[in-house]
Design an enzyme around this catalytic site. Structure first.
Site, short mmCIF file in Angstrom:
data_model
loop_
_atom_site.label_atom_id
_atom_site.label_comp_id
_atom_site.label_asym_id
_atom_site.label_seq_id
_atom_site.Cartn_x
_atom_site.Cartn_y
_atom_site.Cartn_z
N SER A 252 6.55 -5.27 5.68
CA SER A 252 7.05 -6.38 6.48
C SER A 252 5.98 -6.78 7.48
O SER A 252 4.94 -6.11 7.61
CB SER A 252 8.33 -5.98 7.23
OG SER A 252 8.05 -5.00 8.21
N LYS A 253 6.26 -7.83 8.18
CA LYS A 253 5.33 -8.24 9.24
C LYS A 253 5.21 -7.14 10.29
O LYS A 253 4.12 -6.88 10.82
CB LYS A 253 5.84 -9.53 9.89
CG LYS A 253 4.94 -10.06 11.01
CD LYS A 253 5.55 -11.28 11.67
CE LYS A 253 4.71 -11.71 12.86
NZ LYS A 253 5.32 -12.85 13.58
N GLN A 254 6.34 -6.47 10.59
CA GLN A 254 6.34 -5.43 11.61
C GLN A 254 5.48 -4.23 11.20
O GLN A 254 4.92 -3.54 12.05
CB GLN A 254 7.78 -4.96 11.89
CG GLN A 254 8.63 -5.96 12.67
CD GLN A 254 8.99 -7.20 11.87
OE1 GLN A 254 9.15 -7.12 10.64
NE2 GLN A 254 9.10 -8.33 12.53
#
Length: 323
Positions: A252-254
Site C-alpha cells: 500500500s502507499k503506507q
C-alpha cells in the site's frame, strides 16, 4: 420504495437485470497502481472475460480527503500501458454523490438508518470489530436527546448470521450486529462511507461478480446486509490473496509499495499470473503484450488461485525492477 436516480434514468435502485457476468475493478486514487492492485485488476478482468462477461472500471474517489491529485490519470495510464481494456466509460464516484444521498434517503424513510451524535472519543472504549474498527454500541439507535445534533448516519443492523460462499476463501459467516454494530453510511465530515457507495455502484452497474483482494473480506458481510436493506440482488464474491511485503504487510502507499513498472508490462503481468497460481510457461515472460494477454484469456483458471488470504509478492515487484 425504490429510487429512480435522475443521473441513471434507465436504471433504478432495485434488483438490476442479471447479465451472464459483469465484473469490475475499482481502485482508489490514493496513489499509482502497485503489484497488489495489478493482481486484483488482472484476476477480476480475466474471470469476467472467462465467463464471457463485461469488465468495468470505476474510480472510487468518494473519500475526497484521501484522493491524491493526479493519481486517477496515473492509474488510467498504467492500465492502458499494461494492455487492459474495459467496457463502457470509466465511472467516478465523486460524480455520483446524489445517488448515494438517494439511497440514504430510502434507508431513512424505511427507518433502517438513524442519526448518530457520537464522537470518536466517546466510542474509544468500545470493543474492537474484526477489522480493527470500534464496534458501535448502539448509543443513538433509540433517538437523539433534544440538545444533541446528528454528526453521522448509521445503518440499523439486526442480529443474525450472514453466510456466503467465497469462490476462493470458502464459506464465510459474520453476525454484523454482534461483530460490527450499526455502521456508518454518512460520516461526520460529510463524506459518504465506502460501504454505501460501493453497494449503490455495484447495483446500478449491474455487477454480478465482485473479484477483489482478501483485505476487503471483512467488508463483505456489511455490504451483503446493505444490499438486502436496499432490496438489491447480492453479487457473487471472490477474494484473491493479498500481496504483502516480506514483513507480511499489505502492499500500500503506507508501506511504501512501488508503482507497477509500465516500461516492462509483460514482466509485470507475468509475475501477477505466477502470483495467482496460473503457472505460465517461462518463455511467456519474453513474449509480446498481445501474446501474454492471449495466453491469459485462454488459460485462466480461478481454481488454480491459491486458497490463501495473503502471499508475499515477488521481490522484483517490491523493488520495481524487471525480471
Amino acid at each position: 420504495m425504490h429510487l429512480t436516480p435522475s443521473a441513471c434514468p434507465a436504471k433504478s435502485l432495485g434488483p438490476a437485470p442479471r447479465a451472464p457476468c459483469i465484473g469490475r475493478f475499482a481502485p482508489s486514487p490514493t496513489g499509482p497502481l502497485h503489484f497488489g492492485s495489478l493482481v486484483a485488476a488482472l484476476g477480476s478482468c480475466l474471470e469476467a472475460r472467462h465467463q464471457g462477461g463485461q469488465w468495468l472500471l470505476r474510480i472510487e474517489d468518494v473519500d475526497a480527503p484521501r484522493t491524491i491529485p493526479g493519481a486517477t490519470d496515473a492509474i488510467l495510464h498504467q492500465l492502458e500501458a499494461l494492455g487492459f481494456c474495459w467496457d463502457g466509460e470509466v465511472v467516478y464516484q465523486s460524480q455520483r454523490l446524489a445517488l448515494y444521498q438517494q439511497a440514504l434517503d430510502q434507508l431513512i424513510a424505511s427507518r433502517k438508518a438513524f442519526p448518530c451524535a457520537c464522537t470518536r472519543r466517546e466510542l474509544a472504549d468500545s470493543t474492537l470489530a474484526p477489522d480493527g474498527s470500534r464496534r458501535y454500541p448502539g448509543t443513538c439507535r433509540d433517538g437523539l436527546r433534544p440538545e444533541q445534533q446528528a454528526r453521522a448516519w448509521r445503518l440499523r443492523t439486526e442480529p443474525g448470521l450472514i453466510t456466503w460462499e467465497d469462490a476462493i476463501q470458502g464459506v464465510q459467516q459474520e453476525d454484523v450486529f454482534r461483530d460490527v454494530g450499526d455502521f456508518v453510511l454518512l460520516r461526520a465530515d460529510g463524506q459518504y462511507a465506502y460501504q454505501l457507495a460501493v453497494v449503490v455502484d455495484d447495483a446500478l452497474q449491474g455487477v454480478t461478480h465482485v473479484v477483489r483482494g482478501a483485505d476487503l473480506l471483512g467488508s463483505t458481510a456489511r455490504q451483503i446486509f446493505l444490499h438486502k436493506a436496499l432490496g438489491l440482488a447480492v453479487p457473487a464474491y471472490t477474494h484473491l490473496p493479498v500481496a504483502t511485503n516480506a514483513a507480511g504487510e499489505k502492499l500500500s502507499k503506507q508501506t511504501l509499495a512501488q508503482a507497477v513498472d509500465t516500461q516492462a508490462p509483460v514482466s509485470s503481468l507475468y509475475m501477477a499470473l505466477c502470483f495467482l497460481g496460473q503457472h505460465p510457461p517461462a518463455d511467456l515472460a519474453q513474449a509480446s503484450l498481445p501474446d501474454i494477454w492471449a495466453w491469459s484469456h485462454t488459460n485462466w483458471s480461478q481454481i488454480k488461485v491459491p486458497r490463501a488470504k495473503a502471499l508475499i509478492a515477488p521481490a522484483q515487484m517490491l523493488h520495481n525492477s524487471a525480471i
